[in-house]
Structure formats: C-alpha cells, structure tokens
Design an enzyme around this catalytic site. Structure first.
Site, PDB file in Angstrom:
ATOM      1  N   ASN A 118       1.034   5.330   1.561  1.00 29.99           N
ATOM      2  CA  ASN A 118       0.425   5.887   2.980  1.00 29.99           C
ATOM      3  C   ASN A 118       0.571   7.312   2.523  1.00 29.99           C
ATOM      4  O   ASN A 118       1.568   7.903   2.266  1.00 29.99           O
ATOM      5  CB  ASN A 118       1.525   5.666   3.962  1.00 29.99           C
ATOM      6  CG  ASN A 118       0.878   6.057   5.225  1.00 29.99           C
ATOM      7  OD1 ASN A 118       0.076   6.465   5.271  1.00 29.99           O
ATOM      8  ND2 ASN A 118       1.797   5.890   6.215  1.00 29.99           N
TER       9      ASN A 118
ATOM     10  N   GLU B 225      -4.146   4.217   3.885  1.00 34.56           N
ATOM     11  CA  GLU B 225      -3.422   3.269   3.068  1.00 34.56           C
ATOM     12  C   GLU B 225      -4.239   2.886   2.101  1.00 34.56           C
ATOM     13  O   GLU B 225      -5.354   2.570   2.208  1.00 34.56           O
ATOM     14  CB  GLU B 225      -3.027   2.233   3.895  1.00 34.56           C
ATOM     15  CG  GLU B 225      -1.946   2.641   5.287  1.00 34.56           C
ATOM     16  CD  GLU B 225      -1.771   1.467   6.126  1.00 34.56           C
ATOM     17  OE1 GLU B 225      -0.940   0.728   5.930  1.00 34.56           O
ATOM     18  OE2 GLU B 225      -2.422   1.431   7.324  1.00 34.56           O
TER      19      GLU B 225
ATOM     20  N   THR C   7       0.608  -1.085  -0.020  1.00 34.37           N
ATOM     21  CA  THR C   7       0.073  -0.142  -0.067  1.00 34.37           C
ATOM     22  C   THR C   7       0.896   1.156  -0.144  1.00 34.37           C
ATOM     23  O   THR C   7       2.033   1.112   0.173  1.00 34.37           O
ATOM     24  CB  THR C   7      -0.939   0.120   1.346  1.00 34.37           C
ATOM     25  OG1 THR C   7      -0.035  -0.052   2.314  1.00 34.37           O
ATOM     26  CG2 THR C   7      -1.881  -1.046   1.348  1.00 34.37           C
TER      27      THR C   7
END
Length: 309
Positions: free
Chosen positions: A213, A259, A211
């Site tokens: 951020n 995320e 992911t």
C-alpha cells in the site's frame, strides 16, 4: 553527478554558463528541448550548463489555499535533471518577496551571480511580479551583451492530435487514465514515489495476492482509478507489478488507496520508500460480486502484465 545549489548566491561564479530557465514540471519533451538547446550552445562556447528552476510551485506560495498537483515531487525533479546530464542546477525555493521581484530585478540577480554566456527558455516562459516578465524582457535587458538568447518554440505531438505539449495537458491525460499517451509526451514513464504503509491485508489473507500500500505526499498527481501495469523500483532492482488505484468497491473502502502486487518478489517492505512507474491502464475500477471474481480478474491483470516482461 549533477551538483545542486539552493540559491544563485552560492552557485559557481567564475566559469561561463548557459542557463536553462523554467519550472519544468515533469520535464516533458518540450522542456527537454530547452535543456538540449542549452547543452548545444554550451558546447559551442565551451561553457557549463546550469538549469535554474523552482520548487514548490510559485502559485502555492502566493495562494496557499490553492492545491496544485504536480507531475513529480522535489526528489523526482532532481533525478530527472540528473538523467539529462546537466553540469549543475539551482533549485530555488520561492518566497513571496522573491516572487514579487520585478523582471529586471530577477535578471540583475542572474547577471550578478553567474558568468552568463547564454540563456535558453521556452517561448511561454514568464517570471517576476505577476508573471510579467517574458522572453522580450530577457532580450531587452541583455541586448548590448555578448550573451546568446535562445527561445524554444512550443512543441506539438501527434499523440494529442497535434496540440501543444504542456504539463497541464499531461495532468489531464493522467486524470483520464491515458498513461501511455502521457508517457509519450513526457518522454519517460510517469511515476510516483512514496512509503509503503500498512493496509487491510485483504491481498494477503483473502485473495492470496499480497499487495503493498503506497502512501504518497499530497503534491503528486495520482492517475485515474483503475488497474494498471506498473514497475516497482526498490533495492536497485526493477520488478513488474500490477496496481489498483481506488476505493476497492468490492469491499466498499472509504479511503482511496494505491495497492500493488509485485511479481517475483517476497519480503517485508513496510516503511520502505519505493517508486511506482505506470506503463499502461488495463481497466477501470470494478465492483466484483464475489472474491472469486476478484481473484480471476487479478489473474487476468497479471497475464496482461506479463507481456511487458
């Protein structure tokens, strides 16, 4: 491309203009009606359309300790105005002295610096010291002039049971996770802009779903914690994605994070600016008993998101 000016003093002075006045947070469909009316009048009288707005919010200038979350930062406001294809804009940076001007002083400033042929605002538009200026002041000030003053009634929506659309209502919907209804009132999908920063790398190292951020500035309202179908705009391309907002209770994070797993994308985005657009809330935030349960939920989220391909 819309031209943007930082003050009325440097705006074009020798061409007739119809101005649309307002703070226009989020540029929702009620705001869009104001600007469309300005465009209609401008076509009738062969004039240009000028949007006069403000950033930051005047209340944060008068009461610095009061934090106000907005439906977009400065860049988002400018882009939304550009999408509405107005001729130029004046984006004023309010100061205490400016906000303490009397309503007539503000109108004199408009009159002095622009060749006005029309003024459009919402019926609840206020201006001047203690927000004491109203549409009544505008009509009184220009009563002996050939300037068309148009006031747009407040707009209601079936999406909120016939209630009046406002930026405040849209903020409440987003804080409740109701992004689909918020998007209906906005007339476009709600989005956040920010920079990709380093995270804990659990997505990459533990779940197998890396992911990004997202770090936003403090002014942007972040929707309610939970899982969302989103889009990520980067490098002139749009990618379908799933986003989790919250403290990730499975791992007991202390900080709230945003995320996003970007589908069909591989690459390093650290320190890059992206836009995250919210389409639908899938679920609330969940504390999973195992990493395996978390992975299964991510897979379910991706399956639901794929419906938007």
């Amino acid at each position: 491309m819309m031209k943007l000016y930082p003050s009325l003093e440097v705006a074009p002075k020798r061409e007739p203009v119809v101005v649309a006045l307002g703070f226009f947070d989020g540029l929702h469909i009620g705001h869009q009606r104001v600007i469309e009316e300005a465009k209609n009048i401008a076509r009738e009288v062969s004039a240009k359309v000028c949007v006069i707005t403000f950033y930051p919010h005047p209340r944060t200038v008068l009461m610095p300790s009061e934090h106000i979350y907005l439906l977009g930062n400065r860049e988002e406001k400018i882009e939304l105005l550009q999408n509405l294809k107005v001729d130029f804009g004046v984006l004023l940076t309010p100061t205490v002295s400016f906000l303490q001007m009397s309503p007539d002083s503000f109108l004199r400033l408009l009159d002095k610096n622009l060749e006005l042929v029309g003024i459009v605002s919402g019926e609840n538009f206020t201006f001047g010291r203690e927000a004491s200026g109203t549409v009544k002041n505008i009509k009184e000030y220009f009563k002996n002039r050939k300037i068309k003053i148009s006031t747009i009634p407040l707009t209601s929506s079936a999406a909120i049971n016939g209630d009046i659309i406002s930026s405040t209502i849209i903020r409440k919907l987003l804080l409740q996770g109701q992004v689909k209804n918020a998007n209906k009132l906005l007339g476009h999908a709600y989005s956040l802009r920010g920079k990709v920063v380093h995270g804990i790398r659990r997505g990459h190292d533990i779940t197998g779903y890396p992911t990004v951020n997202l770090q936003t500035d403090s002014v942007q309202l972040i929707p309610k914690d939970g899982g969302y179908v989103t889009y990520v705009d980067l490098q002139n391309k749009r990618y379908l994605s799933v986003t989790n907002i919250g403290k990730n209770p499975t791992f007991e994070n202390k900080e709230r994070t945003i995320e996003t797993f970007i589908m069909d994308f591989q690459g390093d985005l650290y320190e890059q600016d992206i836009r995250l657009t919210f389409i639908e809330r899938l679920r609330g935030e969940i504390k999973f008993l195992s990493v395996g349960e978390l992975i299964r939920q991510i897979q379910l989220d991706i399956e639901q998101a794929n419906k938007y391909k």
